[in-house]
Motif scaffolding. Sequence first.
Motif, short mmCIF file in Angstrom:
data_model
loop_
_atom_site.label_atom_id
_atom_site.label_comp_id
_atom_site.label_asym_id
_atom_site.label_seq_id
_atom_site.Cartn_x
_atom_site.Cartn_y
_atom_site.Cartn_z
N UNK A 161 5.45 6.30 3.56
CA UNK A 161 4.18 5.66 3.86
C UNK A 161 4.07 5.58 5.37
N UNK A 162 2.95 6.02 5.91
CA UNK A 162 2.77 6.04 7.36
C UNK A 162 1.70 5.06 7.80
N UNK A 163 1.88 4.50 8.99
CA UNK A 163 0.93 3.58 9.59
C UNK A 163 0.63 4.05 10.99
N UNK A 164 -0.64 4.15 11.33
CA UNK A 164 -1.04 4.59 12.66
C UNK A 164 -2.27 3.81 13.09
N UNK A 221 0.38 15.86 -0.55
CA UNK A 221 0.26 15.43 0.82
C UNK A 221 -0.70 14.25 0.86
N UNK A 222 -0.23 13.12 1.35
CA UNK A 222 -1.04 11.90 1.37
C UNK A 222 -1.62 11.73 2.77
N UNK A 223 -2.92 11.88 2.88
CA UNK A 223 -3.63 11.65 4.13
C UNK A 223 -4.17 10.23 4.13
N UNK A 224 -3.80 9.45 5.15
CA UNK A 224 -4.38 8.12 5.30
C UNK A 224 -5.73 8.23 5.99
N UNK A 244 -1.21 11.51 10.49
CA UNK A 244 0.25 11.61 10.43
C UNK A 244 0.65 11.56 8.97
N UNK A 245 1.45 12.52 8.53
CA UNK A 245 1.88 12.57 7.14
C UNK A 245 3.39 12.69 7.06
N UNK A 246 3.96 12.03 6.05
CA UNK A 246 5.34 12.29 5.69
C UNK A 246 5.32 13.32 4.58
N UNK A 247 5.97 14.45 4.79
CA UNK A 247 5.92 15.52 3.79
C UNK A 247 7.34 15.87 3.36
N UNK A 248 7.55 15.79 2.05
CA UNK A 248 8.87 16.10 1.51
C UNK A 248 8.95 17.58 1.22
N UNK A 249 10.09 18.18 1.55
CA UNK A 249 10.28 19.60 1.25
C UNK A 249 10.02 19.86 -0.23
N UNK A 250 9.22 20.87 -0.50
CA UNK A 250 8.97 21.27 -1.87
C UNK A 250 7.92 20.44 -2.58
N UNK A 251 7.38 19.40 -1.92
CA UNK A 251 6.36 18.61 -2.57
C UNK A 251 4.99 19.23 -2.38
N UNK A 285 -10.19 8.58 4.56
CA UNK A 285 -9.17 9.62 4.55
C UNK A 285 -9.39 10.55 3.38
N UNK A 286 -8.46 11.44 3.17
CA UNK A 286 -8.57 12.44 2.11
C UNK A 286 -7.90 11.93 0.84
N UNK A 287 -8.59 12.10 -0.26
CA UNK A 287 -8.08 11.69 -1.58
C UNK A 287 -7.64 12.94 -2.33
N UNK A 288 -6.37 13.00 -2.68
CA UNK A 288 -5.83 14.16 -3.41
C UNK A 288 -6.42 14.21 -4.82
N UNK A 289 -6.88 15.38 -5.23
CA UNK A 289 -7.44 15.55 -6.57
C UNK A 289 -6.50 16.35 -7.48
#
Lengths: 110, 117
Positions: free
Chosen positions: A3-6, A98-101, A88-95, B42-46
């Motif tokens: 979880x990212x905070x900016x 992608x969660x954009x705040x 800013x995103x935390x991205x796990x290898x192979x996932x 922000x962007x919502x994953x679908x």
Amino acid sequence: LAKTTQPISMDSYEGQEVNITCSHNNIATNDYITWYQQFPSQGPRFIIQGYKTKVTNEVASLFIPADRKSSTLSLPRVSLSDTAVYYCLGTKLGTYKYIFGTGTRLKVLA
Amino acid sequence: GAGVSQSPSNKVTEKGKDVELRCDPISGHTALYWYRQSLGQGLEFLIYFQGNSAPDKSGLPSDRFSAERTGGSVSTLTIQRTQQEDSAVYLCASSLRQGARENSPLHFGNGTRLTVT
């Protein structure tokens, strides 16, 4: 996923260096930190990705300290055209998830 | 080289009508994503496709939303019986691959702006 905070927004002036900090206290061992830039009426664009220490490309630098609980995107000598939202995103290898705040809205002033 | 192409760029529809949104990914990209972005948000994953398969549809807001991908290329997002709350920009992205040792960057299109009146 980390979880990212900016910051919600930042203002800067042309020619200055801008540093946007992102905190990710629960980052996992195999998470990378990735930054995207979004201009109005466009989709986000990949800027830079890193795991630790420092990564630099033609657009920006990314600093990640040893504990990896935060990271800083550095934009050298910004211009008006750098006005955008930065994610800013935390991205796990192979996932795939992608969660954009809500990102940081950077406004560059003349 | 062409980027991700989405059509239409703008769509205005009446409440209750069905709409289809199209995404042409970058050639050779096996992974394809749909996101939704409301004004100032922000962007919502679908949904995510690996090839023609969608292993995770949990981001779709309701059963009025569906998506398919054919030939490992073009994808269509369909919204049935549109509601005003469906108004948003729908963004498509593709990436070269997602593997255990790498995360290829996402390449986004410029989106379809959907307005439901």
